[in-house]
Design a protein around this motif. Structure first.
Motif, PDB file in Angstrom:
ATOM      1  N   ASP A  14      54.187  94.710  75.399  1.00 27.32           N
ATOM      2  CA  ASP A  14      55.568  94.392  75.025  1.00 27.32           C
ATOM      3  C   ASP A  14      56.269  95.608  74.419  1.00 27.32           C
ATOM      4  N   GLY A  18      59.830  97.342  75.531  1.00 24.83           N
ATOM      5  CA  GLY A  18      60.926  97.558  74.589  1.00 24.83           C
ATOM      6  C   GLY A  18      61.299  99.018  74.455  1.00 24.83           C
ATOM      7  N   HIS A 174      61.331  92.889  71.037  1.00 22.63           N
ATOM      8  CA  HIS A 174      60.004  92.508  71.500  1.00 22.63           C
ATOM      9  C   HIS A 174      59.051  92.295  70.325  1.00 22.63           C
TER      10      HIS A 174
END
Length: 216
Positions: A14, A18, A174
């Motif tokens: 993640d 991001g 995120h």
């Protein structure tokens, strides 16, 4: 407090997503702010109130209203007028527009710092106005304002989390989602904080290198 390295490992996919979005916002927002700021600065030198007054009013309004308000307006109000863009495109334009009003002042100071003799020499050589600006004035002005422009790049980086307000998932977005889903806040937020520090440091190094190059 126990540090959980497995949470860091789980968060990294993640994080990279991001980071990519954050860098897109930073790069394209910077390009917009630099280009549009130069346009504002040049328009403010036009010897006509019909040009300078509207430009001055618009830039003052943008500079003196919060970026968050501008994000909400562009994302939620413009669609009511039939103008709909993606959240990312809206965010990039908003941050670029907002900071263009600051870079405009930087360009203005750089242009005014060019010695009068340079203008006189261009006139004596009978250079066209366009050639005077592109070959004489702007190269000297931009060289003088690189440090200030670089500072605004770092400021833009710090403002990228604001785009969460219009559903753009950059690094902090995120991290927030991961924390809420896994009930682990320390690890993802620490990673994000470290990432902002590293990116800012690398940007400052690149700025210094550019300054040295322009100085020669």
């Amino acid at each position: 407090m126990n540090w959980d390295w497995s949470a860091v490992s789980d968060f990294m996919p993640d994080f990279w997503k991001g980071l990519l979005v954050t860098l897109q916002i930073l790069v394209f927002g910077s390009l917009i702010s630099f280009a549009l700021g130069l346009v504002w600065a040049l328009l403010m030198r036009v010897p006509s109130r019909w040009v300078t007054w509207p430009v001055g009013a618009v830039t003052e309004f943008v500079r003196n209203t919060p970026l968050l308000v501008q994000l909400f307006f562009l994302f939620y109000v413009l669609p009511e007028w039939g103008l709909t863009f993606s959240a990312l495109a809206t965010g990039v334009f908003a941050i670029g527009l907002h900071y263009s009003t600051y870079t405009m002042q930087v360009y203005r100071a750089g242009i005014e710092a060019v010695p009068v003799g340079q203008w006189e020499a261009a006139t004596a050589l009978n250079l066209p106005l366009r050639r005077t600006w592109t070959a004489v004035i702007l190269p000297q002005a931009v060289r003088r304002v690189v440090p200030a422009l670089g500072n605004y790049v770092i400021a833009m980086l710090k403002d990228t989390p604001m785009l969460m307000a219009i559903t753009v998932l950059e690094m902090l977005g995120h991290a927030r989602l991961f924390s809420q889903e896994h009930f682990q806040f320390t690890e993802p937020l620490t990673v994000i904080g470290a990432a902002f520090i590293v990116i800012s440091y690398l940007a400052s190094l690149a700025l210094r290198a550019l300054e040295r190059r322009l100085a020669h």
